[in-house]
Design an enzyme around this catalytic site. Sequence first.
Site, PDB file in Angstrom:
ATOM      1  N   LYS A 116       0.843  -1.203   0.000  1.00 20.51           N
ATOM      2  CA  LYS A 116       0.000   0.000   0.000  1.00 20.51           C
ATOM      3  C   LYS A 116       0.880   1.255   0.000  1.00 20.51           C
ATOM      4  CE  LYS A 116      -3.850  -2.470   2.000  1.00 20.51           C
ATOM      5  NZ  LYS A 116      -4.742  -2.803   3.113  1.00 20.51           N
ATOM      6  N   GLN A 139      -5.047  -1.626   9.200  1.00 16.82           N
ATOM      7  CA  GLN A 139      -4.895  -2.945   8.583  1.00 16.82           C
ATOM      8  C   GLN A 139      -5.526  -4.017   9.477  1.00 16.82           C
ATOM      9  OE1 GLN A 139      -3.774  -3.438   5.500  1.00 16.82           O
ATOM     10  NE2 GLN A 139      -4.008  -5.641   5.607  1.00 16.82           N
ATOM     11  N   ASP A 180     -11.203   2.575   3.250  1.00 17.79           N
ATOM     12  CA  ASP A 180     -11.485   1.146   3.096  1.00 17.79           C
ATOM     13  C   ASP A 180     -12.975   0.899   2.822  1.00 17.79           C
ATOM     14  OD1 ASP A 180      -9.460  -0.786   3.154  1.00 17.79           O
ATOM     15  OD2 ASP A 180      -9.129  -0.512   5.305  1.00 17.79           O
TER      16      ASP A 180
HETATM   17  N1  GUN Z   1      -6.902  -6.999   5.562  1.00 15.56           N
HETATM   18  C1  GUN Z   1      -7.148  -7.770   4.484  1.00 15.56           C
HETATM   19  N2  GUN Z   1      -7.735  -7.028   3.525  1.00 15.56           N
HETATM   20  C2  GUN Z   1      -7.839  -5.777   3.998  1.00 15.56           C
HETATM   21  C3  GUN Z   1      -8.336  -4.556   3.454  1.00 15.56           C
HETATM   22  O1  GUN Z   1      -8.823  -4.475   2.335  1.00 15.56           O
HETATM   23  N3  GUN Z   1      -8.244  -3.480   4.278  1.00 15.56           N
HETATM   24  C4  GUN Z   1      -7.750  -3.554   5.516  1.00 15.56           C
HETATM   25  N4  GUN Z   1      -7.728  -2.439   6.252  1.00 15.56           N
HETATM   26  N5  GUN Z   1      -7.267  -4.652   6.050  1.00 15.56           N
HETATM   27  C5  GUN Z   1      -7.322  -5.761   5.293  1.00 15.56           C
END
Ligand code: GUN
Length: 281
Positions: A52, A96, A119
């Site tokens: 990211k 996350q 998100d």
């Molecule tokens: N963990 C696995 N996929 C995601 C996601 O799309 N966003 C976040 N914040 N955590 C995750």
Amino acid sequence: MAKIIDGKAISLSVKDEVKSGVEELKKQGIEVSLAVILVGNDPASGVYVNNKKKACEYCGIRSLSYELPEDTSEEKLLELIDELNGRDDVNGILVQLPLPSGINEDRVLDAISPLKDVDGFHPVNVGKLSIGKKGFVSCTPAGVIQLLKRSGIEISGKECVVIGRSNIVGKPMAMLLLKENGTVTVCHSRTADLKEVTKRADILVVAIGKPKFVDDSYVKDGAVVIDVGIHRQDNGKLCGDVDYEKVEPVASYITPVPGGVGPMTIAMLMHNCLDSVNINA
Ligand code: GUN
């Protein structure tokens, strides 16, 4: 023989569009920024967070990184979110998942300002999606819609079947397909006759979380098959929820794993970060 939907190439187009948008804003003196919070030492989460950050760098988005120890209290995490909610120089906030046990995930996600929830997990944004109002949309299902649209696949009027009803993928996927005027069915572990339903699908989205679960016996001839799953096999190779070798000959379009849906999630996160500037304006 199915056409292969190239998620890598499509995600790159999305990121390049975001990059241009970010550059335009820079000319107006506006910076786009994302705060990424990682709690604990989950190795997979570490890899995701790094990817990211790299995508932010590519798009010209400033990323602020908060890496907190495993024993961080929920209170401390909520304090940090509160601080970031109040900062004018932070457009997007991402925590996350999964969080260490002992931290209530729902309370944490609810604490993120819906205006910074890139998100798309906050109940306000989930609600907006369900009533067709503009808000942040969960990145993976939003990415699937882009894969379909950018491959020239018509959704309107089509029988769309989603396998899986998670809050992050299955449910928002169903809402997005409905918004595009698909006729949508959501299947799950209690669906009585799964094959009978999936065999009706013109567009089949598989987010079931079981390696190679869907073979050709689940798929109508000429269906579009989108595989959201990703699993590491014993031989070290990645595979999806779909048995690619068996399904590819009967499908009209198919996403590979890796290189299908996966790269779209981060691309749509970048898209949401750019959008957050307008949403916050
Ligand atoms: N963990 C696995 N996929 C995601 C996601 O799309 N966003 C976040 N914040 N955590 C995750």
